[in-house]
Design a protein around this motif. Sequence first.
Motif, short mmCIF file in Angstrom:
data_model
loop_
_atom_site.label_atom_id
_atom_site.label_comp_id
_atom_site.label_asym_id
_atom_site.label_seq_id
_atom_site.Cartn_x
_atom_site.Cartn_y
_atom_site.Cartn_z
N MET A 1 48.88 -32.33 1.83
CA MET A 1 49.77 -33.22 2.59
C MET A 1 51.21 -32.74 2.47
N SER A 2 51.89 -32.68 3.59
CA SER A 2 53.24 -32.14 3.61
C SER A 2 54.26 -33.14 3.09
N THR A 3 55.22 -32.62 2.34
CA THR A 3 56.35 -33.45 1.90
C THR A 3 57.60 -33.12 2.71
N LYS A 4 57.48 -32.22 3.67
CA LYS A 4 58.58 -31.83 4.55
C LYS A 4 58.27 -32.28 5.97
N PRO A 5 59.29 -32.56 6.78
CA PRO A 5 59.03 -33.11 8.12
C PRO A 5 58.58 -32.09 9.16
N VAL A 6 58.86 -30.79 8.92
CA VAL A 6 58.53 -29.76 9.90
C VAL A 6 57.69 -28.67 9.23
N ILE A 7 56.67 -28.22 9.95
CA ILE A 7 55.83 -27.13 9.47
C ILE A 7 55.91 -25.98 10.46
N VAL A 8 56.26 -24.81 9.97
CA VAL A 8 56.25 -23.60 10.79
C VAL A 8 54.98 -22.84 10.43
N ILE A 58 56.43 -23.20 0.52
CA ILE A 58 55.45 -22.27 1.07
C ILE A 58 54.06 -22.85 0.91
N ALA A 59 53.25 -22.74 1.96
CA ALA A 59 51.89 -23.28 1.91
C ALA A 59 50.91 -22.27 2.48
N GLU A 60 49.93 -21.91 1.69
CA GLU A 60 48.83 -21.06 2.16
C GLU A 60 47.73 -21.97 2.67
N VAL A 61 47.23 -21.69 3.85
CA VAL A 61 46.25 -22.59 4.45
C VAL A 61 45.22 -21.79 5.24
N ALA A 62 43.97 -22.25 5.20
CA ALA A 62 42.91 -21.65 6.00
C ALA A 62 43.03 -22.13 7.43
N HIS A 63 42.58 -21.28 8.37
CA HIS A 63 42.69 -21.63 9.78
C HIS A 63 41.44 -22.39 10.24
N ASP A 64 41.35 -23.65 9.84
CA ASP A 64 40.31 -24.53 10.33
C ASP A 64 40.90 -25.92 10.45
N LEU A 68 44.00 -27.54 8.15
CA LEU A 68 45.28 -27.72 8.83
C LEU A 68 45.65 -29.20 8.92
N THR A 69 44.68 -30.05 9.16
CA THR A 69 44.95 -31.49 9.23
C THR A 69 45.50 -31.99 7.91
N GLU A 70 44.90 -31.56 6.81
CA GLU A 70 45.36 -31.98 5.49
C GLU A 70 46.80 -31.53 5.26
N LEU A 71 47.12 -30.31 5.65
CA LEU A 71 48.49 -29.81 5.48
C LEU A 71 49.46 -30.58 6.36
N PHE A 72 49.08 -30.86 7.60
CA PHE A 72 49.99 -31.48 8.56
C PHE A 72 50.28 -32.95 8.26
N ARG A 73 49.39 -33.63 7.58
CA ARG A 73 49.62 -35.06 7.29
C ARG A 73 50.90 -35.25 6.50
N GLY A 74 51.71 -36.18 6.94
CA GLY A 74 52.98 -36.43 6.30
C GLY A 74 54.14 -35.76 7.01
N ALA A 75 53.86 -34.77 7.84
CA ALA A 75 54.91 -34.10 8.62
C ALA A 75 55.10 -34.83 9.95
N SER A 76 56.10 -34.41 10.71
CA SER A 76 56.36 -34.99 12.04
C SER A 76 56.18 -33.99 13.16
N VAL A 77 56.44 -32.70 12.88
CA VAL A 77 56.43 -31.67 13.91
C VAL A 77 55.79 -30.40 13.36
N VAL A 78 54.96 -29.76 14.18
CA VAL A 78 54.43 -28.43 13.86
C VAL A 78 54.93 -27.45 14.91
N CYS A 79 55.55 -26.36 14.44
CA CYS A 79 55.95 -25.25 15.31
C CYS A 79 54.93 -24.14 15.09
N ASN A 80 54.08 -23.89 16.07
CA ASN A 80 52.99 -22.94 15.92
C ASN A 80 53.34 -21.61 16.58
N VAL A 93 46.03 -27.53 17.50
CA VAL A 93 46.26 -28.70 18.34
C VAL A 93 45.40 -29.88 17.88
N ARG A 94 44.15 -29.61 17.60
CA ARG A 94 43.27 -30.69 17.15
C ARG A 94 43.72 -31.25 15.80
#
Length: 376
Positions: A1-8, A58-64, A68-80, A93-94
């Motif tokens: 779960m992200s503690t920052k509002p934006v994920i690149v 910095i976050a290492e994440v698998a592409h599934d 990705l959902t677990e990482l994105f939770r808590g953030a507001s925006v994803v820049c892909n 997107v999902r």
Amino acid sequence: MSTKPVIVYGASGYTGRLICEYLREFGIPFVAAGRSSATLKTSMESHVPGIETADYEIAEVAHDVESLTELFRGASVVCNTVGPFSSYGPEVVRACLAAGVHYLDTTGEQDWLITCDETYGADFAAAGLLLSPGLAQMYTTGEIAAELCLEYPGLDTLDIAVFWGGSPTIASTRTILVNAATSRAHYLRQNAYTEFDPNQGLVPLVVPGQHELAMSLPWGGTSHPVWYRNDPRVANCKAQGGVFNAELMNGVPLIVAQALEATKDMDPVARDAALTATAAQVMNQMPPRENPRLNKSLDSVHASGPLARAHCVIHGNQNYKQTGLMQAFAASWLLQQPPKRVGFASGCKAFGHRELLGQLRAFGLVSAPVLTVQDN
């Protein structure tokens, strides 16, 4: 779960690093995410000026989707920035939809934009979330020029040309080849997608500011016909573009044709691997940091109607920096207020073309637009 509002996501790539650079300038905390924490750490520390003053992780994440959902939770925006987006975009997107975050990307893949519009747009709108693919110089700066023309009524046809100086990145080169092998390019004719002739080849275009004709390609059809397909002001939209380097442009059709011929009988997995290898032969190293004297951009839009004409030209520089800035500005906007439109929307529809233009001007990346209008 992200503690920052934006994920690149894809932060170690050329464009990802520039987004991080501008997020730092906007004072926005972010997560630099990707497949390898070691690569991300090296990339941030070596290639993002001032990174020591940024608030980031910095976050290492698998592409599934689940990871990705677990990482994105808590953030507001994803820049892909992870492409080809038609191959790797669906999971992101999902995951954004599942985590309840806004989605931005830098794609120019027309088939991916159509997928976003037709497959995911309604779900994002229902959730009050923005789905904005293609927020990038090669598409959004041209859209800004088109919107400046469309401020004048009576125009229904857009003829768009996009040119830039320099070479594409590794990721862009791969996307060009993979997308050329798996999809068709379309323009908009009377509100319907119409396929470009796949055998059209290079087309010479008159480019404002020089006497020499420039060579262009449909470049996958670009984002513009998708963005304007349901715009009541526009019935026809065609976009073409290329690089100012004529030698490089003359070589592109041959490279693509050879790649298509060599992979035509392969299954999708083998074809993707072969095209990736071909792209590596064309561009296998990260381009140098952009030089404004060399890396120039030009966006030219002729807008016409039965009795009216408008022409807008925007000269700029440092194409990838334009993309990084617009992504960071969009993230900043979304952290402070809702977008102008939710669901599937272009950058101009989500944030306003004059607002985006103001940012590009403020950071010295484009000159004042040259707008000529003729009406009744």
